[in-house]
Design a protein around this motif. Sequence first.
Motif, PDB file in Angstrom:
ATOM      1  N   THR A   5      45.839  32.627  46.470  1.00 30.89           N
ATOM      2  CA  THR A   5      45.805  34.082  46.424  1.00 30.89           C
ATOM      3  C   THR A   5      45.756  34.580  44.974  1.00 30.89           C
ATOM      4  O   THR A   5      45.006  35.509  44.653  1.00 30.89           O
ATOM      5  N   LEU A   6      46.533  33.946  44.105  1.00 32.84           N
ATOM      6  CA  LEU A   6      46.510  34.335  42.698  1.00 32.84           C
ATOM      7  C   LEU A   6      45.149  34.030  42.059  1.00 32.84           C
ATOM      8  O   LEU A   6      44.655  34.811  41.240  1.00 32.84           O
ATOM      9  N   VAL A   7      44.553  32.919  42.433  1.00 34.38           N
ATOM     10  CA  VAL A   7      43.225  32.578  41.923  1.00 34.38           C
ATOM     11  C   VAL A   7      42.206  33.612  42.388  1.00 34.38           C
ATOM     12  O   VAL A   7      41.342  34.054  41.612  1.00 34.38           O
ATOM     13  N   MET A   8      42.308  34.016  43.648  1.00 34.92           N
ATOM     14  CA  MET A   8      41.388  35.036  44.172  1.00 34.92           C
ATOM     15  C   MET A   8      41.557  36.350  43.424  1.00 34.92           C
ATOM     16  O   MET A   8      40.565  37.039  43.136  1.00 34.92           O
ATOM     17  N   ALA A   9      42.787  36.712  43.092  1.00 34.29           N
ATOM     18  CA  ALA A   9      43.013  37.941  42.336  1.00 34.29           C
ATOM     19  C   ALA A   9      42.395  37.845  40.942  1.00 34.29           C
ATOM     20  O   ALA A   9      41.786  38.805  40.453  1.00 34.29           O
ATOM     21  N   ALA A  10      42.510  36.694  40.308  1.00 37.62           N
ATOM     22  CA  ALA A  10      41.922  36.507  38.979  1.00 37.62           C
ATOM     23  C   ALA A  10      40.396  36.558  39.044  1.00 37.62           C
ATOM     24  O   ALA A  10      39.746  37.179  38.187  1.00 37.62           O
ATOM     25  N   VAL A  11      39.813  35.927  40.056  1.00 39.84           N
ATOM     26  CA  VAL A  11      38.361  35.957  40.213  1.00 39.84           C
ATOM     27  C   VAL A  11      37.902  37.386  40.506  1.00 39.84           C
ATOM     28  O   VAL A  11      36.882  37.849  39.967  1.00 39.84           O
ATOM     29  N   GLY A  12      38.650  38.094  41.337  1.00 36.45           N
ATOM     30  CA  GLY A  12      38.308  39.487  41.628  1.00 36.45           C
ATOM     31  C   GLY A  12      38.351  40.354  40.389  1.00 36.45           C
ATOM     32  O   GLY A  12      37.482  41.212  40.172  1.00 36.45           O
ATOM     33  N   PHE A  13      39.346  40.131  39.541  1.00 31.83           N
ATOM     34  CA  PHE A  13      39.436  40.897  38.298  1.00 31.83           C
ATOM     35  C   PHE A  13      38.261  40.575  37.378  1.00 31.83           C
ATOM     36  O   PHE A  13      37.670  41.469  36.764  1.00 31.83           O
ATOM     37  N   ALA A  14      37.904  39.291  37.295  1.00 33.41           N
ATOM     38  CA  ALA A  14      36.760  38.899  36.465  1.00 33.41           C
ATOM     39  C   ALA A  14      35.470  39.542  36.989  1.00 33.41           C
ATOM     40  O   ALA A  14      34.648  40.028  36.196  1.00 33.41           O
ATOM     41  N   LEU A  15      35.304  39.554  38.289  1.00 31.67           N
ATOM     42  CA  LEU A  15      34.116  40.193  38.854  1.00 31.67           C
ATOM     43  C   LEU A  15      34.114  41.697  38.594  1.00 31.67           C
ATOM     44  O   LEU A  15      33.051  42.289  38.367  1.00 31.67           O
ATOM     45  N   LEU A  16      35.280  42.304  38.604  1.00 32.23           N
ATOM     46  CA  LEU A  16      35.365  43.733  38.302  1.00 32.23           C
ATOM     47  C   LEU A  16      34.943  44.008  36.865  1.00 32.23           C
ATOM     48  O   LEU A  16      34.187  44.950  36.600  1.00 32.23           O
ATOM     49  N   VAL A  17      35.392  43.176  35.947  1.00 32.06           N
ATOM     50  CA  VAL A  17      35.018  43.341  34.538  1.00 32.06           C
ATOM     51  C   VAL A  17      33.511  43.168  34.371  1.00 32.06           C
ATOM     52  O   VAL A  17      32.854  43.962  33.678  1.00 32.06           O
ATOM     53  N   VAL A  18      32.947  42.156  35.020  1.00 33.82           N
ATOM     54  CA  VAL A  18      31.503  41.928  34.933  1.00 33.82           C
ATOM     55  C   VAL A  18      30.751  43.113  35.526  1.00 33.82           C
ATOM     56  O   VAL A  18      29.742  43.575  34.966  1.00 33.82           O
ATOM     57  N   ALA A  19      31.240  43.635  36.658  1.00 34.95           N
ATOM     58  CA  ALA A  19      30.578  44.780  37.287  1.00 34.95           C
ATOM     59  C   ALA A  19      30.619  46.006  36.387  1.00 34.95           C
ATOM     60  O   ALA A  19      29.632  46.749  36.291  1.00 34.95           O
ATOM     61  N   LEU A  20      31.715  46.222  35.706  1.00 33.97           N
ATOM     62  CA  LEU A  20      31.804  47.373  34.802  1.00 33.97           C
ATOM     63  C   LEU A  20      30.931  47.193  33.564  1.00 33.97           C
ATOM     64  O   LEU A  20      30.354  48.161  33.059  1.00 33.97           O
ATOM     65  N   MET A  21      30.844  45.972  33.067  1.00 31.41           N
ATOM     66  CA  MET A  21      30.040  45.726  31.866  1.00 31.41           C
ATOM     67  C   MET A  21      28.542  45.813  32.150  1.00 31.41           C
ATOM     68  O   MET A  21      27.776  46.304  31.317  1.00 31.41           O
ATOM     69  N   VAL A  26      26.220  44.948  42.839  1.00 31.68           N
ATOM     70  CA  VAL A  26      26.369  43.641  43.503  1.00 31.68           C
ATOM     71  C   VAL A  26      27.656  42.958  43.049  1.00 31.68           C
ATOM     72  O   VAL A  26      28.417  42.423  43.872  1.00 31.68           O
ATOM     73  N   TRP A  27      27.940  42.982  41.750  1.00 36.59           N
ATOM     74  CA  TRP A  27      29.174  42.378  41.241  1.00 36.59           C
ATOM     75  C   TRP A  27      30.395  43.141  41.764  1.00 36.59           C
ATOM     76  O   TRP A  27      31.432  42.535  42.051  1.00 36.59           O
ATOM     77  N   ALA A  28      30.280  44.447  41.891  1.00 34.79           N
ATOM     78  CA  ALA A  28      31.397  45.245  42.407  1.00 34.79           C
ATOM     79  C   ALA A  28      31.692  44.888  43.866  1.00 34.79           C
ATOM     80  O   ALA A  28      32.854  44.761  44.267  1.00 34.79           O
ATOM     81  N   TRP A  29      30.639  44.715  44.667  1.00 32.77           N
ATOM     82  CA  TRP A  29      30.848  44.306  46.052  1.00 32.77           C
ATOM     83  C   TRP A  29      31.435  42.901  46.137  1.00 32.77           C
ATOM     84  O   TRP A  29      32.251  42.612  47.011  1.00 32.77           O
ATOM     85  N   GLY A  30      31.021  42.034  45.224  1.00 32.88           N
ATOM     86  CA  GLY A  30      31.612  40.693  45.169  1.00 32.88           C
ATOM     87  C   GLY A  30      33.103  40.762  44.870  1.00 32.88           C
ATOM     88  O   GLY A  30      33.910  40.032  45.455  1.00 32.88           O
ATOM     89  N   CYS A  31      33.470  41.662  43.961  1.00 36.66           N
ATOM     90  CA  CYS A  31      34.886  41.872  43.642  1.00 36.66           C
ATOM     91  C   CYS A  31      35.655  42.336  44.873  1.00 36.66           C
ATOM     92  O   CYS A  31      36.745  41.842  45.159  1.00 36.66           O
ATOM     93  N   ILE A  32      35.072  43.270  45.614  1.00 34.21           N
ATOM     94  CA  ILE A  32      35.737  43.779  46.814  1.00 34.21           C
ATOM     95  C   ILE A  32      35.922  42.682  47.845  1.00 34.21           C
ATOM     96  O   ILE A  32      36.997  42.544  48.448  1.00 34.21           O
ATOM     97  N   VAL A  33      34.893  41.878  48.057  1.00 35.77           N
ATOM     98  CA  VAL A  33      34.970  40.799  49.045  1.00 35.77           C
ATOM     99  C   VAL A  33      36.053  39.788  48.660  1.00 35.77           C
ATOM    100  O   VAL A  33      36.880  39.381  49.491  1.00 35.77           O
ATOM    101  N   VAL A  34      36.071  39.393  47.390  1.00 34.39           N
ATOM    102  CA  VAL A  34      37.059  38.411  46.931  1.00 34.39           C
ATOM    103  C   VAL A  34      38.472  38.981  47.062  1.00 34.39           C
ATOM    104  O   VAL A  34      39.401  38.279  47.485  1.00 34.39           O
ATOM    105  N   CYS A  35      38.651  40.245  46.739  1.00 33.15           N
ATOM    106  CA  CYS A  35      39.978  40.857  46.831  1.00 33.15           C
ATOM    107  C   CYS A  35      40.442  40.992  48.284  1.00 33.15           C
ATOM    108  O   CYS A  35      41.625  40.808  48.582  1.00 33.15           O
ATOM    109  N   VAL A  36      39.533  41.285  49.188  1.00 36.59           N
ATOM    110  CA  VAL A  36      39.900  41.371  50.605  1.00 36.59           C
ATOM    111  C   VAL A  36      40.297  39.996  51.130  1.00 36.59           C
ATOM    112  O   VAL A  36      41.293  39.862  51.870  1.00 36.59           O
ATOM    113  N   VAL A  37      39.557  38.972  50.746  1.00 35.83           N
ATOM    114  CA  VAL A  37      39.916  37.607  51.169  1.00 35.83           C
ATOM    115  C   VAL A  37      41.294  37.236  50.614  1.00 35.83           C
ATOM    116  O   VAL A  37      42.129  36.648  51.320  1.00 35.83           O
TER     117      VAL A  37
END
Length: 82
Positions: A5-21, A26-37
Motif C-alpha cells: 500500500t505504501l509503495v502504491m502511494a509512492a507510485v501514485g505521488f510520482a505519477l501525479l508529479v509527472v502529470a503536473l509537469m 493520461v498520467w493523471a488517470w494513471g495516478c487515480i487508478v494506482v491510488c484507488v488500488v
Amino acid sequence: MLILTLVMAAVGFALLVVALMTGSVVWAWGCIVVCVVGAVLLLVSSLRGNTAPDASEPGATPSDGRADTGRESSDRRFDAGD
C-alpha cells in the motif's frame, strides 16, 4: 500488505508529479487508478486485521502470548504491607 500500500502511494505521488509537469491527462488517470488500488489494499488489510480474536473474551490471551501481570504485581506490592 501495508508495504504494498505504501509503495502504491509512492507510485501514485510520482505519477501525479509527472502529470503536473507534462500536463498530460493520461498520467493523471494513471495516478487515480494506482491510488484507488492502494486504497482498496489498505481497506482489505484493515478488514483482515479486525478478524483477530477479541482479547476481551474470557480465556483469551494477548496477541503476543504473554499474560499481563503488571497489575497483579503492583496489587501484591500494596497488599504486602497489611
